[in-house]
Write a protein that holds these residues in place. Structure first.
Motif, PDB file in Angstrom:
ATOM      1  N   ARG A 107      13.955 -11.664 -10.292  1.00 55.19           N
ATOM      2  CA  ARG A 107      13.246 -10.391 -10.203  1.00 55.19           C
ATOM      3  C   ARG A 107      11.844 -10.674  -9.699  1.00 55.19           C
ATOM      4  N   VAL A 108      11.617 -10.365  -8.424  1.00 55.37           N
ATOM      5  CA  VAL A 108      10.338 -10.694  -7.778  1.00 55.37           C
ATOM      6  C   VAL A 108       9.230  -9.794  -8.309  1.00 55.37           C
ATOM      7  N   ASP A 109       9.478  -8.486  -8.307  1.00 52.34           N
ATOM      8  CA  ASP A 109       8.533  -7.505  -8.838  1.00 52.34           C
ATOM      9  C   ASP A 109       9.309  -6.228  -9.130  1.00 52.34           C
ATOM     10  N   THR A 110       8.640  -5.110  -9.295  1.00 52.60           N
ATOM     11  CA  THR A 110       9.330  -3.868  -9.646  1.00 52.60           C
ATOM     12  C   THR A 110      10.092  -3.264  -8.471  1.00 52.60           C
ATOM     13  N   ARG A 111       9.903  -3.793  -7.256  1.00 55.11           N
ATOM     14  CA  ARG A 111      10.563  -3.229  -6.071  1.00 55.11           C
ATOM     15  C   ARG A 111      11.633  -4.134  -5.484  1.00 55.11           C
ATOM     16  N   PHE A 112      11.515  -5.441  -5.677  1.00 52.58           N
ATOM     17  CA  PHE A 112      12.391  -6.406  -5.010  1.00 52.58           C
ATOM     18  C   PHE A 112      12.984  -7.408  -5.996  1.00 52.58           C
ATOM     19  N   SER A 113      14.236  -7.778  -5.720  1.00 54.98           N
ATOM     20  CA  SER A 113      14.906  -8.867  -6.426  1.00 54.98           C
ATOM     21  C   SER A 113      15.680  -9.681  -5.396  1.00 54.98           C
ATOM     22  N   MET A 114      16.028 -10.894  -5.775  1.00 55.81           N
ATOM     23  CA  MET A 114      16.847 -11.744  -4.914  1.00 55.81           C
ATOM     24  C   MET A 114      17.971 -12.310  -5.765  1.00 55.81           C
ATOM     25  N   THR A 115      19.203 -12.191  -5.253  1.00 54.66           N
ATOM     26  CA  THR A 115      20.363 -12.701  -5.967  1.00 54.66           C
ATOM     27  C   THR A 115      21.099 -13.688  -5.081  1.00 54.66           C
ATOM     28  N   ALA A 116      21.518 -14.791  -5.675  1.00 53.04           N
ATOM     29  CA  ALA A 116      22.175 -15.858  -4.906  1.00 53.04           C
ATOM     30  C   ALA A 116      23.546 -16.189  -5.479  1.00 53.04           C
ATOM     31  N   THR A 117      24.291 -15.155  -5.910  1.00 54.57           N
ATOM     32  CA  THR A 117      25.646 -15.384  -6.413  1.00 54.57           C
ATOM     33  C   THR A 117      26.622 -14.501  -5.638  1.00 54.57           C
ATOM     34  N   LEU A 118      27.904 -14.828  -5.741  1.00 56.97           N
ATOM     35  CA  LEU A 118      28.930 -14.020  -5.079  1.00 56.97           C
ATOM     36  C   LEU A 118      29.092 -12.652  -5.742  1.00 56.97           C
ATOM     37  N   ASP A 119      28.645 -12.501  -6.994  1.00 54.13           N
ATOM     38  CA  ASP A 119      28.775 -11.219  -7.684  1.00 54.13           C
ATOM     39  C   ASP A 119      28.134 -10.087  -6.889  1.00 54.13           C
ATOM     40  N   VAL A 120      26.965 -10.335  -6.321  1.00 49.98           N
ATOM     41  CA  VAL A 120      26.293  -9.275  -5.574  1.00 49.98           C
ATOM     42  C   VAL A 120      27.090  -8.899  -4.329  1.00 49.98           C
ATOM     43  N   LEU A 121      27.705  -9.875  -3.665  1.00 47.53           N
ATOM     44  CA  LEU A 121      28.518  -9.565  -2.484  1.00 47.53           C
ATOM     45  C   LEU A 121      29.766  -8.778  -2.865  1.00 47.53           C
ATOM     46  N   LEU A 157      -0.693 -14.619   8.637  1.00 46.12           N
ATOM     47  CA  LEU A 157      -1.418 -13.537   7.980  1.00 46.12           C
ATOM     48  C   LEU A 157      -0.543 -13.095   6.813  1.00 46.12           C
ATOM     49  N   THR A 158      -1.139 -12.459   5.820  1.00 47.35           N
ATOM     50  CA  THR A 158      -0.360 -11.925   4.709  1.00 47.35           C
ATOM     51  C   THR A 158      -0.590 -10.428   4.612  1.00 47.35           C
ATOM     52  N   CYS A 159       0.431  -9.717   4.143  1.00 50.40           N
ATOM     53  CA  CYS A 159       0.297  -8.280   3.902  1.00 50.40           C
ATOM     54  C   CYS A 159       1.231  -7.881   2.763  1.00 50.40           C
ATOM     55  N   ASP A 160       0.991  -6.686   2.244  1.00 55.47           N
ATOM     56  CA  ASP A 160       1.865  -6.165   1.196  1.00 55.47           C
ATOM     57  C   ASP A 160       3.252  -5.914   1.766  1.00 55.47           C
ATOM     58  N   ALA A 161       4.252  -6.173   0.960  1.00 58.58           N
ATOM     59  CA  ALA A 161       5.638  -5.894   1.353  1.00 58.58           C
ATOM     60  C   ALA A 161       6.009  -4.524   0.808  1.00 58.58           C
ATOM     61  N   SER A 162       6.528  -3.685   1.669  1.00 60.06           N
ATOM     62  CA  SER A 162       7.039  -2.395   1.218  1.00 60.06           C
ATOM     63  C   SER A 162       8.544  -2.366   1.490  1.00 60.06           C
ATOM     64  N   PRO A 163       9.305  -1.664   0.653  1.00 60.01           N
ATOM     65  CA  PRO A 163      10.736  -1.551   0.927  1.00 60.01           C
ATOM     66  C   PRO A 163      11.029  -0.975   2.314  1.00 60.01           C
ATOM     67  N   THR A 164      10.187  -0.041   2.762  1.00 60.55           N
ATOM     68  CA  THR A 164      10.379   0.542   4.095  1.00 60.55           C
ATOM     69  C   THR A 164      10.248  -0.525   5.172  1.00 60.55           C
ATOM     70  N   LEU A 165       9.253  -1.372   5.052  1.00 57.18           N
ATOM     71  CA  LEU A 165       9.046  -2.422   6.044  1.00 57.18           C
ATOM     72  C   LEU A 165      10.148  -3.482   5.965  1.00 57.18           C
ATOM     73  N   GLU A 176       5.711  -6.373  14.513  1.00 63.14           N
ATOM     74  CA  GLU A 176       4.676  -5.436  14.938  1.00 63.14           C
ATOM     75  C   GLU A 176       4.302  -4.483  13.803  1.00 63.14           C
ATOM     76  N   ALA A 177       5.304  -3.998  13.051  1.00 66.50           N
ATOM     77  CA  ALA A 177       5.038  -3.076  11.948  1.00 66.50           C
ATOM     78  C   ALA A 177       4.231  -3.755  10.839  1.00 66.50           C
ATOM     79  N   ALA A 178       4.532  -5.014  10.566  1.00 67.61           N
ATOM     80  CA  ALA A 178       3.767  -5.749   9.549  1.00 67.61           C
ATOM     81  C   ALA A 178       2.314  -5.906   9.986  1.00 67.61           C
TER      82      ALA A 178
END
Length: 196
Positions: A107-121, A157-165, A176-178
């Motif tokens: 669980r990266v933050d309140t907007r993003f998570s990363m899963t590395a198991t076959l369960d998600v697929l 460069l660094t910027c905030d990650a948004s789900p839209t982006l 370009e959008a970033a």
């Protein structure tokens, strides 16, 4: 830029490769940082789609049944462990597993998570997965202090990650959008950037 100006925790941020990036594998890349600490950094390139493999073909190769799988993009996630898959997804989803402590989800933050198991697929194949997702084969990794040094040398460069982006933007427009999210015009960037 001095080392003190690099934030101590870039987890959940985006890295935007500068035109002078020395490593051709990262040229034009946007990297979502899943984890960043004194021990090192792990991220996924989110704008280099692998067009030779579809989500349906991946499910077939993994022998995961699916009547009509939704279409999720598959990206070259980075040069490390390219045979390993990761799903970057919206945080409302958690895999259905017997042991929640071993669900394979970061669980990266309140907007993003990363899963590395076959369960998600499997859940994605049944249309019971996350609302937003992209798959990545491989990842980008940096040792202690390595990313900070690359940022100091104007490699990123660094910027905030948004789900839209991350999820909603066309692959070929994410870089370009970033930059635009920072108010930077790509045409104004030079591969010979200097220090102020």
């Amino acid at each position: 830029m001095t080392m003190e100006t690099v934030p101590s925790d870039l987890t959940g941020q985006l890295l935007i490769a500068m035109p002078g990036m020395g490593d051709p594998r990262f040229h034009g890349s946007v990297v979502f940082l899943c984890a960043h600490s004194k021990s090192g950094t792990m991220g996924l390139i989110v704008n280099k789609q692998i067009t030779e493999l579809s989500f349906a073909e991946m499910l077939a190769q993994l022998e995961i049944p699916s009547a009509a799988p939704p279409d999720f993009p598959i990206c070259f996630g980075g040069p490390v462990e390219t045979g390993r898959g990761f799903v970057l997804h919206s945080a409302e989803y958690a895999p259905r597993t017997r042991d929640a402590a071993e669900d394979g989800t970061l669980r990266v933050d309140t907007r993003f998570s990363m899963t590395a198991t076959l369960d998600v697929l499997r859940d994605m194949a049944e249309d019971k997965g996350p609302k937003q997702a992209l798959l990545a084969l491989g990842y980008a990794g940096w040792g202690p202090g390595q990313l900070e040094s690359e940022i100091q040398r104007n490699g990123w460069l660094t910027c905030d990650a948004s789900p839209t982006l991350v999820f909603g933007q066309r692959m070929d427009g994410k870089w370009e959008a970033a930059l635009a999210s920072l108010g930077v015009d790509p045409l104004m960037l030079s591969s010979e950037a200097g220090h102020a």
